[in-house]
Design an enzyme around this catalytic site. Sequence first.
Site, mmCIF file in Angstrom:
data_model
loop_
_atom_site.group_PDB
_atom_site.id
_atom_site.type_symbol
_atom_site.label_atom_id
_atom_site.label_comp_id
_atom_site.label_asym_id
_atom_site.label_seq_id
_atom_site.Cartn_x
_atom_site.Cartn_y
_atom_site.Cartn_z
ATOM 1 C CG HIS A 135 -1.668 -1.127 1.579
ATOM 2 N ND1 HIS A 135 -3.025 -1.172 1.378
ATOM 3 C CD2 HIS A 135 -1.331 -2.336 2.111
ATOM 4 C CE1 HIS A 135 -3.496 -2.352 1.765
ATOM 5 N NE2 HIS A 135 -2.488 -3.076 2.206
ATOM 6 C CD GLU A 163 -1.198 1.419 4.425
ATOM 7 O OE1 GLU A 163 -0.677 2.230 3.640
ATOM 8 O OE2 GLU A 163 -2.406 1.116 4.402
ATOM 9 C CG HIS A 212 -5.217 -1.539 -1.119
ATOM 10 N ND1 HIS A 212 -5.471 -0.408 -0.380
ATOM 11 C CD2 HIS A 212 -6.223 -2.391 -0.821
ATOM 12 C CE1 HIS A 212 -6.576 -0.571 0.326
ATOM 13 N NE2 HIS A 212 -7.060 -1.766 0.070
ATOM 14 C CG ASP A 265 -3.104 1.678 -2.218
ATOM 15 O OD1 ASP A 265 -4.257 1.502 -2.629
ATOM 16 O OD2 ASP A 265 -2.720 1.294 -1.094
#
Length: 306
Positions: A41, A115, A173, A183
């Site tokens: 992500h 992330e 993602h 993303d």
Amino acid sequence: MPILTAGCANSGGLNHQSDEYRIEVVKSENASERVRFLVMHFTTIDFETSLRVLTQPSSRPVSSHYLIPESGDPTYPHKDLRVYQLVDEYRRAWHAGRSSWEDRSQLNDHSIGIEIVNKSECHPPPESTPEAEADAVCFFPEFDTAQIDLLIALSKDILARYPDITPTRVIGHGDIIPQYKIDPGPKFPWQQLADAGIGAWYDDATVKRHLDYLNGNTTSDRDAVRRRFAMWLQDYGYGIDPETATDDEITLYTRAFQYHFRPWQVDGEVDNQSRAIMLALLEKYFPDKLSGYGEFGGEAIAIKSP
């Protein structure tokens, strides 16, 4: 670069003992790892805000297993970049949403999420329809080199622990929920990760062979070409139903594929270059599926080299 993580040991494992009862351990062969996918992500926000959003309660709570900061971020408190672990790997983080890949849905149950701080953004956010995404004005900054080095080291450690995460199960993602997400975006270095042994990428010579063939043998039936590409998308892992997908849905999933594998031209068009890249991926990772296509809509494909 070694990555040190804490809290990954499951207290309910086979070595658990109790003073109140005895446990006999007989390992069953009828089991598999919970973790099958690694999902990448970008955050769209700075480190400080990302950390707060991913760890604090809210009306729409989200989380991930790991957060990787970015060099030069004034909200980051350390001189060196560090991997932040937010959720133990054996626990379910809330990062994937209403997602699907291969035969699995709700990928929060089956994945590890990473992330990566990167302030990409679109105005308005591309959601729900290809038209909304096409009209959006997007800004995609490059990913930080040191950040990607850290991501590669972390990902290698994760793959060593979870052999079920095969190359085609390292995904973005946007791959698993293209209706709402794009993303990690077109600047994410998927090829660099694949060169490091993380994720899938195609061989240029195979793409050229398929492209040369398609350029001389493409049918004029646009619907048949797009429907067949939807079939290939599904065979690769995308959560599209080629029999019921609308033309807009095929465009949406094609754009998701292009963000990952042809980021220099993301337009949702099922052109020969996109088809050749997909055929090269299927030939490399799913040759049994590719060999079963044969003729389709009056068109053949070049499965083997001349």
